[in-house]
Design an enzyme around this catalytic site. Structure first.
Site, PDB file in Angstrom:
ATOM      1  N   LYS A 122       0.805  -1.230   0.000  1.00  0.00           N
ATOM      2  CA  LYS A 122       0.000   0.000   0.000  1.00  0.00           C
ATOM      3  C   LYS A 122       0.837   1.280   0.000  1.00  0.00           C
ATOM      4  O   LYS A 122       0.323   2.365   0.292  1.00  0.00           O
ATOM      5  CB  LYS A 122      -1.000   0.052   1.175  1.00  0.00           C
ATOM      6  CG  LYS A 122      -1.940  -1.132   1.298  1.00  0.00           C
ATOM      7  CD  LYS A 122      -2.518  -1.648   0.032  1.00  0.00           C
ATOM      8  CE  LYS A 122      -3.491  -0.737  -0.652  1.00  0.00           C
ATOM      9  NZ  LYS A 122      -3.931  -1.327  -1.964  1.00  0.00           N
TER      10      LYS A 122
ATOM     11  N   GLY B  29       2.396   2.479  -2.748  1.00  0.00           N
ATOM     12  CA  GLY B  29       2.360   3.124  -4.062  1.00  0.00           C
ATOM     13  C   GLY B  29       3.235   2.339  -5.027  1.00  0.00           C
ATOM     14  O   GLY B  29       3.702   2.866  -6.047  1.00  0.00           O
TER      15      GLY B  29
ATOM     16  N   ARG C 222       2.512  -0.123  -7.103  1.00  0.00           N
ATOM     17  CA  ARG C 222       1.979  -0.340  -8.452  1.00  0.00           C
ATOM     18  C   ARG C 222       2.191   0.900  -9.304  1.00  0.00           C
ATOM     19  O   ARG C 222       2.607   0.794 -10.456  1.00  0.00           O
ATOM     20  CB  ARG C 222       0.481  -0.714  -8.364  1.00  0.00           C
ATOM     21  CG  ARG C 222      -0.246  -0.823  -9.683  1.00  0.00           C
ATOM     22  CD  ARG C 222       0.370  -1.837 -10.636  1.00  0.00           C
ATOM     23  NE  ARG C 222       0.413  -3.177 -10.069  1.00  0.00           N
ATOM     24  CZ  ARG C 222       1.096  -4.186 -10.607  1.00  0.00           C
ATOM     25  NH1 ARG C 222       1.802  -4.011 -11.715  1.00  0.00           N
ATOM     26  NH2 ARG C 222       1.103  -5.372 -10.021  1.00  0.00           N
TER      27      ARG C 222
ATOM     28  N   ARG D  27       5.387   4.998   2.983  1.00  0.00           N
ATOM     29  CA  ARG D  27       4.272   5.937   3.128  1.00  0.00           C
ATOM     30  C   ARG D  27       3.988   6.065   4.625  1.00  0.00           C
ATOM     31  O   ARG D  27       4.237   5.114   5.379  1.00  0.00           O
ATOM     32  CB  ARG D  27       3.080   5.316   2.405  1.00  0.00           C
ATOM     33  CG  ARG D  27       1.790   6.089   2.408  1.00  0.00           C
ATOM     34  CD  ARG D  27       0.726   5.241   1.716  1.00  0.00           C
ATOM     35  NE  ARG D  27      -0.526   5.950   1.547  1.00  0.00           N
ATOM     36  CZ  ARG D  27      -1.621   5.386   1.029  1.00  0.00           C
ATOM     37  NH1 ARG D  27      -1.584   4.131   0.620  1.00  0.00           N
ATOM     38  NH2 ARG D  27      -2.735   6.074   0.914  1.00  0.00           N
TER      39      ARG D  27
ATOM     40  N   SER E  93      -5.061   2.287   4.786  1.00  0.00           N
ATOM     41  CA  SER E  93      -5.195   1.845   3.400  1.00  0.00           C
ATOM     42  C   SER E  93      -5.269   0.312   3.323  1.00  0.00           C
ATOM     43  O   SER E  93      -6.097  -0.259   2.594  1.00  0.00           O
ATOM     44  CB  SER E  93      -4.001   2.360   2.591  1.00  0.00           C
ATOM     45  OG  SER E  93      -3.950   1.769   1.330  1.00  0.00           O
TER      46      SER E  93
ATOM     47  N   LYS F 145      -6.894   1.365  -6.608  1.00  0.00           N
ATOM     48  CA  LYS F 145      -5.803   2.248  -6.189  1.00  0.00           C
ATOM     49  C   LYS F 145      -6.377   3.644  -6.001  1.00  0.00           C
ATOM     50  O   LYS F 145      -6.846   4.258  -6.971  1.00  0.00           O
ATOM     51  CB  LYS F 145      -4.683   2.289  -7.239  1.00  0.00           C
ATOM     52  CG  LYS F 145      -4.154   0.922  -7.645  1.00  0.00           C
ATOM     53  CD  LYS F 145      -3.406   0.247  -6.522  1.00  0.00           C
ATOM     54  CE  LYS F 145      -3.027  -1.172  -6.934  1.00  0.00           C
ATOM     55  NZ  LYS F 145      -2.411  -1.932  -5.861  1.00  0.00           N
ATOM     56  N   GLY F 146      -6.335   4.082  -4.765  1.00  0.00           N
ATOM     57  CA  GLY F 146      -6.924   5.382  -4.463  1.00  0.00           C
ATOM     58  C   GLY F 146      -8.330   5.235  -3.927  1.00  0.00           C
ATOM     59  O   GLY F 146      -9.208   6.032  -4.250  1.00  0.00           O
TER      60      GLY F 146
ATOM     61  N   HIS G 284     -10.908   6.093   2.081  1.00  0.00           N
ATOM     62  CA  HIS G 284     -10.680   5.444   3.377  1.00  0.00           C
ATOM     63  C   HIS G 284     -11.846   5.735   4.321  1.00  0.00           C
ATOM     64  O   HIS G 284     -12.417   6.825   4.270  1.00  0.00           O
ATOM     65  CB  HIS G 284      -9.388   5.966   4.016  1.00  0.00           C
ATOM     66  CG  HIS G 284      -8.157   5.601   3.231  1.00  0.00           C
ATOM     67  ND1 HIS G 284      -6.897   6.042   3.582  1.00  0.00           N
ATOM     68  CD2 HIS G 284      -7.978   4.829   2.122  1.00  0.00           C
ATOM     69  CE1 HIS G 284      -6.013   5.568   2.728  1.00  0.00           C
ATOM     70  NE2 HIS G 284      -6.646   4.828   1.830  1.00  0.00           N
TER      71      HIS G 284
HETATM   72  N1  LIG Z   1      -0.780   7.604  -9.391  1.00  0.00           N
HETATM   73  C1  LIG Z   1      -1.451   6.889  -8.486  1.00  0.00           C
HETATM   74  N2  LIG Z   1      -2.682   6.414  -8.753  1.00  0.00           N
HETATM   75  C2  LIG Z   1      -3.344   5.700  -7.832  1.00  0.00           C
HETATM   76  N3  LIG Z   1      -2.850   5.388  -6.603  1.00  0.00           N
HETATM   77  C3  LIG Z   1      -1.631   5.831  -6.307  1.00  0.00           C
HETATM   78  C4  LIG Z   1      -0.877   6.597  -7.219  1.00  0.00           C
HETATM   79  N4  LIG Z   1       0.297   6.912  -6.627  1.00  0.00           N
HETATM   80  C5  LIG Z   1       0.274   6.369  -5.420  1.00  0.00           C
HETATM   81  N5  LIG Z   1      -0.880   5.718  -5.213  1.00  0.00           N
HETATM   82  C6  LIG Z   1      -1.214   5.036  -3.972  1.00  0.00           C
HETATM   83  O1  LIG Z   1      -0.919   3.677  -4.127  1.00  0.00           O
HETATM   84  C7  LIG Z   1      -1.627   3.016  -3.091  1.00  0.00           C
HETATM   85  C8  LIG Z   1      -1.622   1.537  -3.356  1.00  0.00           C
HETATM   86  O2  LIG Z   1      -0.315   1.099  -3.115  1.00  0.00           O
HETATM   87  P1  LIG Z   1       0.286  -0.203  -3.772  1.00  0.00           P
HETATM   88  O3  LIG Z   1       0.157  -0.126  -5.249  1.00  0.00           O
HETATM   89  O4  LIG Z   1       1.647  -0.384  -3.228  1.00  0.00           O
HETATM   90  O5  LIG Z   1      -0.692  -1.311  -3.211  1.00  0.00           O
HETATM   91  S1  LIG Z   1      -0.453  -2.880  -3.207  1.00  0.00           S
HETATM   92  O6  LIG Z   1       0.361  -3.201  -2.039  1.00  0.00           O
HETATM   93  O7  LIG Z   1       0.183  -3.257  -4.463  1.00  0.00           O
HETATM   94  O8  LIG Z   1      -1.818  -3.425  -3.084  1.00  0.00           O
HETATM   95  C9  LIG Z   1      -2.982   3.671  -3.080  1.00  0.00           C
HETATM   96  O9  LIG Z   1      -3.489   3.596  -1.777  1.00  0.00           O
HETATM   97  P2  LIG Z   1      -4.997   3.960  -1.415  1.00  0.00           P
HETATM   98  O10 LIG Z   1      -5.159   5.422  -1.715  1.00  0.00           O
HETATM   99  O11 LIG Z   1      -5.138   3.676   0.024  1.00  0.00           O
HETATM  100  O12 LIG Z   1      -5.871   3.102  -2.274  1.00  0.00           O
HETATM  101  C10 LIG Z   1      -2.692   5.096  -3.562  1.00  0.00           C
HETATM  102  O13 LIG Z   1      -2.807   6.062  -2.547  1.00  0.00           O
END
Ligand SMILES: Nc1ncnc2c1ncn2[C@@H]1O[C@H](COP(=O)(O)OS(=O)(=O)O)[C@@H](OP(=O)(O)O)[C@H]1O
Length: 396
Positions: A153, A155, A157, A234, A242, A359-360, A363
């Site tokens: 969580k 970031g 991806r 983070r 998250s 993603k995003g 919360h």
């Molecule tokens: N560009 C962009 N678009 C969308 N989301 C973004 C981006 N950059 C960072 N993030 C943040 O990435 C969070 C998810 O993290 P991960 O990709 O590491 O999650 S995972 O562990 O692979 O499930 C995800 O967490 P949440 O907001 O809690 O959903 C996002 O805040």
């Protein structure tokens, strides 16, 4: 006329013993040809993984792998057989998506993550392929020279998808989980997951659970002591929320965040056995990595800055990987609806792309007192982490 001729031959055969034997041999030959034909047809319909070839290690390993799959389905032999027989070439991605993620191994209260999220990583539902979408068939598969090892969580991806824009980076889309769950499959299995690369290109993968896996540092070191490691970190409080939000989206019946956070709400004792809490104690996990890798080989990317200044963070990553700074401001735009930076053109596409709805996520509101208690809990660990990395991430 023809009929009488046939009868005549039949009669002749029945009377001459030599001809009788010849006829018998002819019938046997026909039978052999028929059996051979049936066998070839049957073997050709079998999946390659069911054909054990002792001279081919990869094949044997693949069969092992299927054996494990079979065990998991032992309660349903019908399902097992149909899955075995219909197994597509890149089946490991499907198997992976069945996994729950024990983010901290053997943590007793680890509410798992559904890896089917991977299928929704892009806003247009494009499945994250097991291979880089760009593949010209040339080059060779290599073990990764750089790995995004965490954090869940953080970031990760977004970082990987942004990096894939670089022509000198080729990356596996899905998470291989080799150094935590699939290590027994062997290096050949791992290498085989990688996309082909040309001379000078870097092979990468991301599996965020490596950062909290005790065995991962030694295993990656054994693969190559030169492996470059990237950790997207983070604010541990937001990260925990998250993490919880993700689990809640899959299992709406789980207890509240507040009740999972505390061992005892009255005394305010935090339950560090809950993986959502434990993952955020970055200093502790980092210590484990420093037993094997020097700090200079680990890059920490700020999850917050990856959102507020993606090009800036990507610049640091490209420098760390020894690559030309090709990914710049020009590659990003801020999508107001999504509330995140997105790519103007994703790898292998000419269209703008944001990450998908997993993603995003929004919360849930957490009681401010609980958030404050967690901030107090993490503060000393954060301080230690800033000291170790020489970087203040500004979470306090
Ligand atoms: N560009 C962009 N678009 C969308 N989301 C973004 C981006 N950059 C960072 N993030 C943040 O990435 C969070 C998810 O993290 P991960 O990709 O590491 O999650 S995972 O562990 O692979 O499930 C995800 O967490 P949440 O907001 O809690 O959903 C996002 O805040």
């Amino acid at each position: 006329m023809e009929y009488s001729l046939f009868c005549h031959h039949l009669y002749a055969l029945s009377v001459s013993p030599v001809k009788k034997k010849l006829g018998l041999l002819f019938v046997m030959l026909l039978l052999w040809v028929y059996m051979l034909y049936s066998c070839v047809g049957y073997c050709a319909t079998m999946p390659p993984s069911l054909v054990v070839d002792n001279n081919n290690n990869n094949r044997a390993k693949e069969t092992d792998f299927l054996g494990k799959y079979a065990e998991a389905e032992s309660g349903r032999p019908d399902l097992m057989m149909s899955k075995l027989l219909s197994r597509p070439q890149s089946s490991w991605t499907e198997i992976e998506s069945d996994y729950d993620e024990p983010a901290v191994r053997r943590a007793p209260r680890d509410f798992s993550k559904d890896e089917a999220d991977r299928a929704e990583d892009w806003d247009d539902g494009r499945r994250v392929s097991s291979l880089s979408s760009f593949s010209n068939g040339s080059g060779s598969k290599k073990l990764p020279q750089a790995i995004i090892i965490g954090v869940k969580k953080g970031g990760t991806r977004a970082l990987l998808e942004f990096l894939r824009v670089h022509p000198d980076i080729r990356a596996v889309g899905a998470e291989p989980h080799f150094f935590d769950r699939n290590y027994d499959n062997g290096m050949d299995w791992y290498r085989d997951l990688m996309p082909k690369t040309l001379e000078g290109q870097i092979t990468m993968e991301k599996t965020p659970s490596y950062f909290v896996t005790r065995e991962a540092p030694a295993r990656i070191y054994a693969m190559s002591r030169d492996t470059k490691l990237i950790v997207v970190v983070r604010d541990p409080v937001t990260r925990a929320i998250s993490d919880y939000t993700q689990t809640l989206s899959k299992k709406p019946d789980i207890p509240t965040f507040e009740s999972l956070t505390f061992k005892n709400r009255t005394t305010g004792l935090i339950d560090t056995s809950w993986s959502a809490i434990q993952i955020g104690i970055y200093a502790k996990h980092l210590d484990n990595w420093l037993q094997f890798f020097p700090m200079s080989q680990i890059l920490f990317v700020s999850g917050e800055r990856l959102i507020s200044d993606p090009a800036g963070e990507l610049g640091r990553v490209q420098d760390f990987l020894g690559l030309k700074r090709i990914i710049t401001d020009k590659h990003f735009y801020f999508n107001q609806t999504k509330g995140f930076p997105c790519l103007k053109k994703a790898e292998g596409s000419s269209k703008p792309h944001c990450l998908g709805k997993t993603k995003g996520r929004t919360h849930p509101n957490i009681h401010p007192e609980v958030v404050q208690r967690l901030r107090d809990f993490y503060r000393p660990f954060n301080m230690k982490f800033y000291q170790m990395t020489g970087h203040n991430f500004g979470w306090d």
